[in-house]
Design a protein around this motif. Sequence first.
Motif, PDB file in Angstrom:
ATOM      1  N   ARG A 133      -8.749  -7.930 -11.038  1.00  0.00           N
ATOM      2  CA  ARG A 133      -7.479  -7.391 -10.545  1.00  0.00           C
ATOM      3  C   ARG A 133      -7.418  -5.869 -10.630  1.00  0.00           C
ATOM      4  NH1 ARG A 133      -2.698 -11.189  -9.470  1.00  0.00           N
ATOM      5  NH2 ARG A 133      -2.596  -9.559  -7.918  1.00  0.00           N
ATOM      6  N   MET A 160      -7.468  12.563  -4.058  1.00  0.00           N
ATOM      7  CA  MET A 160      -7.030  13.503  -5.104  1.00  0.00           C
ATOM      8  C   MET A 160      -7.958  14.712  -5.191  1.00  0.00           C
ATOM      9  SD  MET A 160      -5.548  10.998  -8.086  1.00  0.00           S
ATOM     10  CE  MET A 160      -7.023  10.086  -8.427  1.00  0.00           C
ATOM     11  N   SER A 201       0.790   3.702  -3.285  1.00  0.00           N
ATOM     12  CA  SER A 201       0.053   4.957  -3.109  1.00  0.00           C
ATOM     13  C   SER A 201       0.946   6.188  -3.298  1.00  0.00           C
ATOM     14  CB  SER A 201      -0.618   5.002  -1.740  1.00  0.00           C
ATOM     15  OG  SER A 201       0.346   4.874  -0.741  1.00  0.00           O
ATOM     16  N   TYR A 207     -10.864   5.359  -2.813  1.00  0.00           N
ATOM     17  CA  TYR A 207      -9.940   5.992  -1.861  1.00  0.00           C
ATOM     18  C   TYR A 207      -9.118   7.070  -2.587  1.00  0.00           C
ATOM     19  CZ  TYR A 207      -5.551   5.929   0.964  1.00  0.00           C
ATOM     20  OH  TYR A 207      -4.430   6.248   1.695  1.00  0.00           O
ATOM     21  N   PHE A 212       0.838  -1.208   0.000  1.00  0.00           N
ATOM     22  CA  PHE A 212       0.000   0.000   0.000  1.00  0.00           C
ATOM     23  C   PHE A 212       0.870   1.256   0.000  1.00  0.00           C
ATOM     24  CE2 PHE A 212      -3.449  -2.602   2.332  1.00  0.00           C
ATOM     25  CZ  PHE A 212      -3.889  -3.092   1.115  1.00  0.00           C
TER      26      PHE A 212
HETATM   27  C1  HEM Z   1      -4.275   7.619  -8.902  1.00  0.00           C
HETATM   28  C2  HEM Z   1      -4.045   6.605  -8.132  1.00  0.00           C
HETATM   29  C3  HEM Z   1      -3.948   5.176  -8.578  1.00  0.00           C
HETATM   30  C4  HEM Z   1      -4.010   4.632  -9.826  1.00  0.00           C
HETATM   31  C5  HEM Z   1      -4.190   5.353 -11.144  1.00  0.00           C
HETATM   32  C6  HEM Z   1      -3.900   3.203  -9.662  1.00  0.00           C
HETATM   33  C7  HEM Z   1      -3.937   2.307 -10.710  1.00  0.00           C
HETATM   34  C8  HEM Z   1      -3.838   0.936 -10.560  1.00  0.00           C
HETATM   35  C9  HEM Z   1      -3.855  -0.002 -11.647  1.00  0.00           C
HETATM   36  C10 HEM Z   1      -3.968   0.348 -13.121  1.00  0.00           C
HETATM   37  C11 HEM Z   1      -3.752  -1.241 -11.109  1.00  0.00           C
HETATM   38  C12 HEM Z   1      -3.692  -2.565 -11.863  1.00  0.00           C
HETATM   39  C13 HEM Z   1      -2.235  -2.913 -12.066  1.00  0.00           C
HETATM   40  C14 HEM Z   1      -2.002  -4.206 -12.755  1.00  0.00           C
HETATM   41  O1  HEM Z   1      -2.912  -4.965 -13.008  1.00  0.00           O
HETATM   42  O2  HEM Z   1      -0.831  -4.462 -13.021  1.00  0.00           O
HETATM   43  C15 HEM Z   1      -3.660  -1.079  -9.686  1.00  0.00           C
HETATM   44  C16 HEM Z   1      -3.570  -2.123  -8.793  1.00  0.00           C
HETATM   45  C17 HEM Z   1      -3.421  -1.956  -7.445  1.00  0.00           C
HETATM   46  N1  HEM Z   1      -3.405  -0.764  -6.745  1.00  0.00           N
HETATM   47 FE1  HEM Z   1      -3.698   1.046  -7.527  1.00  0.00          FE
HETATM   48  N2  HEM Z   1      -3.768   2.907  -8.340  1.00  0.00           N
HETATM   49  C18 HEM Z   1      -3.794   4.082  -7.633  1.00  0.00           C
HETATM   50  C19 HEM Z   1      -3.704   4.234  -6.272  1.00  0.00           C
HETATM   51  C20 HEM Z   1      -3.542   3.223  -5.378  1.00  0.00           C
HETATM   52  C21 HEM Z   1      -3.442   3.376  -3.950  1.00  0.00           C
HETATM   53  C22 HEM Z   1      -3.553   4.691  -3.214  1.00  0.00           C
HETATM   54  C23 HEM Z   1      -3.282   2.138  -3.418  1.00  0.00           C
HETATM   55  C24 HEM Z   1      -3.143   1.713  -1.979  1.00  0.00           C
HETATM   56  C25 HEM Z   1      -3.437   2.427  -0.935  1.00  0.00           C
HETATM   57  C26 HEM Z   1      -3.291   1.191  -4.520  1.00  0.00           C
HETATM   58  C27 HEM Z   1      -3.162  -0.163  -4.381  1.00  0.00           C
HETATM   59  C28 HEM Z   1      -3.229  -1.055  -5.420  1.00  0.00           C
HETATM   60  C29 HEM Z   1      -3.121  -2.502  -5.243  1.00  0.00           C
HETATM   61  C30 HEM Z   1      -2.931  -3.231  -3.927  1.00  0.00           C
HETATM   62  C31 HEM Z   1      -3.251  -3.066  -6.511  1.00  0.00           C
HETATM   63  C32 HEM Z   1      -3.235  -4.541  -6.865  1.00  0.00           C
HETATM   64  C33 HEM Z   1      -4.683  -5.011  -6.938  1.00  0.00           C
HETATM   65  C34 HEM Z   1      -4.810  -6.442  -7.418  1.00  0.00           C
HETATM   66  O3  HEM Z   1      -3.969  -6.925  -8.163  1.00  0.00           O
HETATM   67  O4  HEM Z   1      -5.800  -7.049  -7.037  1.00  0.00           O
HETATM   68  N3  HEM Z   1      -3.450   1.891  -5.690  1.00  0.00           N
HETATM   69  N4  HEM Z   1      -3.721   0.255  -9.371  1.00  0.00           N
END
Ligand code: HEM
Length: 511
Positions: free
Chosen positions: A454, A466, A320, A461, A316
């Motif tokens: 996924r 933002m 983040s 959040y 996280f």
């Molecule tokens: C503008 C903010 C964010 C964007 C654009 C974003 C975008 C993404 C994207 C595109 C994925 C998929 C990645 C993949 O499949 O390879 C992802 C997965 C993930 N993101 Fe974010 N994210 C953001 C913020 C955050 C924040 C703040 C956290 C945690 C506090 C977070 C935690 C995660 C986690 C744990 C995954 C893996 C989920 C899974 O595979 O089930 N993200 N994010």
Amino acid sequence: MYLTKREAKIRQSRTFTTMKHFYLCLIPILFGLLLYCWSRRKLYKFSTQVQGPPTLPILGNGLKFLCKKEDILNVFIESLNPYPSPTRMWFGPRLVLFVKDPNQLQSILQSPKMTTKAFFYKFLEPFLGQGLFTASGPKYKIDKKNLQPLFSQKMITAYCQVFQKHANKLVAGMRMHVDGPEFDVLCHLNFTAFESSMDLLLEDKNKHSIDYKDVPQYVQRFYHIFFSRITKFWLHFDFIFKRTSYYKEQSKMKEMANTMIAEIMHTTVPQVIQKLIEGGNFSKKNTSMLEKLAELVVENPRDLSIEDCIDHLMTFMATSQDSQSSAVAFTCMMLGAYPHIQDKVVKELNEVINDKASVNLDDLSKLGYLDMCLKESMRLFPIAPFIFRDTTEEFQLGNLSIPENVTLTLSIFHAHRDPNFWEKPDEFYPEHFAPEVVAKRHPFAFLPFSAGPRRCIAQHYSYTYMKILLATILLNYEIECRFKAQDIKLIADISIRPQQGYMIKLKNRTN
Ligand code: HEM
């Protein structure tokens, strides 16, 4: 020189023995190679069914990407544009399909068969362990379900106060730039993202022996090494990677992260669990992610150990940092470049928020135009321009039967600028997100947080965080930026960034 008959015979016999050894070694190598190619015959046959740029034997298309970092994104775009989706490329022995068509993206992202991340996500494991970002398989599914409550509406309502506190600090920190020259807003935003996630995740940041302020730069460096490993295919092999300076640096950072993790593991988390067990009240209103996580450990002792939590906390923290800051920074640039759009956002903010000291979820839901601007900026500049999956069994994509062991690169960047789905694909045009326009568009043409099983766990959040930051900045400052959307030259690493930096100017807002 004249050789006796005997000497000639000895020499002949030596040559013969050397040749014999050579062929004896060559035969198993050739045999092994033949077996290797035979085992991959399905892959080779399949690759002839898909169009793509010409490839070199053994190296494939890998050499094309040995260019300057600032050119990589353009090389990708230019290589893919002439071909239909999916497009074939070889990176050394790896077959990679690039997918940019929203219908195909939908089939892949929604399929339970396609939830395994590409093999190179394991390069992140030294830092993120088996957190949600890197893990796959049954344990991942249980973890995702168990961790979902951390990002529930109730929790996000509680986080709003923390977000607002840090938004106010951010605005105070930016005051030194008022009426000054242009500056890169990202460092301010990164610091805020880090401080607020530390507040939510680790609570007692000041008690650790490691200087926690070093963590963001370690995260950045780690991502840089990760990206270098992805793009230089020879670094995929551990035995080569371990001989590079990257490995030494990564090991040092890993040690630092381990120290911090061990401290949290042995102090804070057990204390919070103890507090919860003694208090016996698990339904109280939490404002801390760490506390909620500890609560989840108590509730799910079989599925969620303290060790698991450490990986999740690290994940996280790392996910983040850059993502949210970069999206807010791009939005600031765009609003600065288009003053008439900024004026419209500020008008809406004045109507909804007026003199309130802090913003809540209800206020945010009324900021429709700010939402459109943020989404439009994330469309043009997706934080994750490409995401990657590996086939673990045969997968049917339309007429194509994709064999196992193929990497699929899902090009969110292309989908976001596809003229079939966007009226002004390369311009900043928030009206792309007017509700009536969104209703008519393909739902997989806009994927900033990915989609399907996924998808990002923190979408709601992040939007909340933002918007609170943007609202607070805009109520205090007028932003100026000399770069319109088309003037921004993008460079790619694991994300995309403006080559010139996130440069803006500030004036005090007087209305
Ligand atoms: C503008 C903010 C964010 C964007 C654009 C974003 C975008 C993404 C994207 C595109 C994925 C998929 C990645 C993949 O499949 O390879 C992802 C997965 C993930 N993101 Fe974010 N994210 C953001 C913020 C955050 C924040 C703040 C956290 C945690 C506090 C977070 C935690 C995660 C986690 C744990 C995954 C893996 C989920 C899974 O595979 O089930 N993200 N994010």
